[in-house]
Design a protein around this motif. Structure first.
Motif, short mmCIF file in Angstrom:
data_model
loop_
_atom_site.label_atom_id
_atom_site.label_comp_id
_atom_site.label_asym_id
_atom_site.label_seq_id
_atom_site.Cartn_x
_atom_site.Cartn_y
_atom_site.Cartn_z
N UNK A 90 0.82 -1.21 0.00
CA UNK A 90 0.00 0.00 0.00
C UNK A 90 0.85 1.27 0.00
N UNK A 91 2.14 1.13 0.34
CA UNK A 91 3.00 2.31 0.38
C UNK A 91 3.42 2.76 -1.02
N UNK A 92 3.43 1.86 -1.99
CA UNK A 92 3.97 2.20 -3.30
C UNK A 92 3.28 3.38 -3.96
N UNK A 93 1.93 3.44 -4.00
CA UNK A 93 1.31 4.58 -4.70
C UNK A 93 1.63 5.93 -4.06
N UNK A 94 2.00 5.93 -2.77
CA UNK A 94 2.24 7.19 -2.08
C UNK A 94 3.71 7.57 -2.01
N UNK A 95 4.60 6.63 -2.30
CA UNK A 95 6.03 6.89 -2.12
C UNK A 95 6.55 7.79 -3.23
N UNK A 96 7.15 8.91 -2.85
CA UNK A 96 7.76 9.85 -3.81
C UNK A 96 9.26 9.82 -3.58
N UNK A 97 9.90 8.82 -4.16
CA UNK A 97 11.26 8.51 -3.77
C UNK A 97 11.90 7.58 -4.80
N UNK A 98 13.18 7.77 -5.08
CA UNK A 98 13.87 6.90 -6.02
C UNK A 98 15.24 6.49 -5.50
N UNK A 99 15.45 6.59 -4.19
CA UNK A 99 16.75 6.28 -3.61
C UNK A 99 16.71 5.03 -2.76
N UNK A 100 17.37 5.10 -1.61
CA UNK A 100 17.53 3.91 -0.76
C UNK A 100 16.21 3.44 -0.19
N UNK A 101 15.30 4.37 0.11
CA UNK A 101 13.99 3.97 0.63
C UNK A 101 13.25 3.11 -0.39
N UNK A 102 13.31 3.49 -1.64
CA UNK A 102 12.67 2.72 -2.71
C UNK A 102 13.22 1.31 -2.74
N UNK A 103 14.55 1.20 -2.70
CA UNK A 103 15.17 -0.13 -2.74
C UNK A 103 14.85 -0.94 -1.49
N UNK A 104 14.73 -0.25 -0.36
CA UNK A 104 14.39 -0.96 0.88
C UNK A 104 13.01 -1.62 0.78
N UNK A 105 12.05 -0.89 0.22
CA UNK A 105 10.70 -1.45 0.08
C UNK A 105 10.67 -2.55 -0.98
N UNK B 54 5.97 12.42 5.70
CA UNK B 54 7.27 11.78 5.57
C UNK B 54 7.20 10.38 6.14
N UNK B 55 7.93 9.46 5.52
CA UNK B 55 7.95 8.07 5.95
C UNK B 55 9.29 7.77 6.61
N UNK C 197 15.89 5.49 7.82
CA UNK C 197 15.69 6.10 6.51
C UNK C 197 14.45 6.98 6.56
N UNK C 198 14.53 8.14 5.91
CA UNK C 198 13.39 9.05 5.81
C UNK C 198 13.15 9.37 4.34
N UNK C 199 11.91 9.22 3.90
CA UNK C 199 11.53 9.55 2.53
C UNK C 199 10.22 10.30 2.51
N UNK C 200 9.82 10.74 1.33
CA UNK C 200 8.61 11.55 1.18
C UNK C 200 7.44 10.72 0.71
N UNK C 201 6.26 11.06 1.21
CA UNK C 201 5.01 10.51 0.71
C UNK C 201 4.24 11.63 0.02
#
Length: 394
Positions: A113-128, A147-148, A160-164
């Motif tokens: 469910x986090x994928x549609x909201x995640x605005x990120x292309x770095x380490x957070x993306x790879x972590x998920x 923020x996530x 890790x901190x990323x944007x939603x």
């Protein structure tokens, strides 16, 4: 195929004592083990047991081991404190008013469910992509910024901190405006400083660039159709060179253009007002752009009634069980497009000045973010004059 899992993660909280979080395909069995061992369930799905009485704590731990074995659940002890506490401590140190809420994704599918909201292309993306994330803390400022915060997988410490975002977005890997996650230290004060000094300014710049790109793409779509329509009107031929059989067809083409133009112009009405407030022509190499920006603000104000009508109509239709047929929606959009056509032509004429001023106005510095309301454009000046003649590049 691997066997379904039932896992319990144990961590500690300075306020609540022992905290247990369950995950895996059979997480409900792990929850039953916690309940039978005497843990109390929190509203967010975590379970707690006090640590104030050492003897009682030992009995609870022994009971948990017994019941977890009976229900086929495995127990893992975390090396980090409870993430809910860490998120709250960070939120209390950020500029403005922030809150933090722990979310638990017990079943592996819930993480998706986090994928549609995640605005990120770095380490957070790879972590998920590569790891199970059983829980996360969502930080909110009440003004649209979310923020996530997660524990950094594969490391014994760090976060890790990323944007939603709830905005429509392109593939984050293809969108140059996408902000990248950052690694945070385990100290909440240092983590909050890194967010305020580094991540929030970068996030604010990313929002600025995304808003600007949305406006420019909308204007480019309008410009292309506008140029096509102008060529047809001037030549009396379709774009493929075939002559028009009846000049009265031009009226229908103009209504179609107005319909499509309104669909794109909405992005201008939604995103341009905030961008214009940041523009300071006198501080740039192009102080002469002041007049163009004034015309653009007047164009937005001229469009306010149509924007209000559009939002009121959409709100009304969302509150009743029926909607307008597609052709009636097209008529509504066409009418609104025709009503704001002078404003649209102003934006087409002065788009170059807007772009260079908006690019020069990229915000920076540690500041809390805010989200502009889509209903308020700008103060209403005098009525917009008749549109000027089309410039040479149109």
């Amino acid at each position: 195929m691997p066997n379904p899992t039932a896992e319990i993660i144990l961590t500690t909280s300075r306020h609540m004592g022992l905290v247990a979080i369950t995950h895996g395909e059979r997480y409900q069995q792990a929850n039953r083990a916690l309940e039978e061992a005497g843990f109390a369930r929190l509203p967010n799905g975590a379970s707690t047991a006090p640590l104030t009485d050492p003897q009682a704590a030992r009995r609870t731990a022994s009971a948990l081991v017994h019941h977890a074995h009976a229900h086929g659940a495995t127990i893992t002890t975390s090396t980090r404190p409870y993430l809910g506490d860490f998120g709250t401590e960070i939120a209390a140190r950020l500029p403005g008013t922030w809150s933090a809420e722990l979310e638990i994704y017990s079943h592996p599918l819930w993480q998706e469910d986090l994928w549609p909201m995640l605005w990120e292309a770095g380490e957070m993306y790879r972590a998920l992509e590569d790891h199970r994330i059983p829980f996360a803390s969502v930080l909110k400022n009440g003004l649209g910024t979310e923020l996530l915060l997660i524990e950094r997988p594969g490391h014994r410490s760090g976060y890790l901190l990323g944007a939603l975002t709830d905005r429509e977005q392109e593939d984050p890997h293809d969108d140059p405006t996408t902000p990248h996650s950052i690694v945070l230290p385990a100290d909440p004060g240092l983590a909050a400083r890194a967010i305020a000094d580094t991540f929030l300014p970068a996030h604010r710049r990313a929002l600025h660039h995304q808003d600007l790109n949305n406006v420019l793409r909308a204007l480019e779509r309008i410009r292309e159709e506008h140029q096509t329509l102008q060529v047809i009107k001037e030549s009396g031929r379709y774009s493929d060179g075939i002559p028009l059989r009846d000049s009265r067809l031009i009226g229908g083409m103009e209504r179609d253009f107005a319909d499509h133009a309104w669909l794109s112009y909405r992005a201008v009405l939604e995103h341009a007002p905030l961008l214009l407030t940041r523009c300071r022509p006198a501080a740039t190499p192009w102080p002469e752009d002041t007049a163009a920006l004034t015309r653009l603000r007047e164009a937005l104000a001229f469009s306010q009634d149509a924007w209000d009508e559009w939002n009121d109509l959409r709100q009304e239709l969302y509150s009743i069980p029926r909607t307008l047929p597609a052709h009636e929606w097209s008529q509504v959009r066409g009418q609104l497009g025709l009503a704001v056509l002078p404003a649209i032509e102003t934006w087409l004429a002065d788009s170059e000045a807007f772009e260079r001023q908006a690019r020069a106005a990229v915000p920076g510095g540690p500041a809390a973010l805010s989200a502009p309301t889509p209903r308020l454009l700008t103060a209403r000046p005098a009525p917009l004059p008749a549109p000027r003649s089309a410039p040479a590049h149109r």
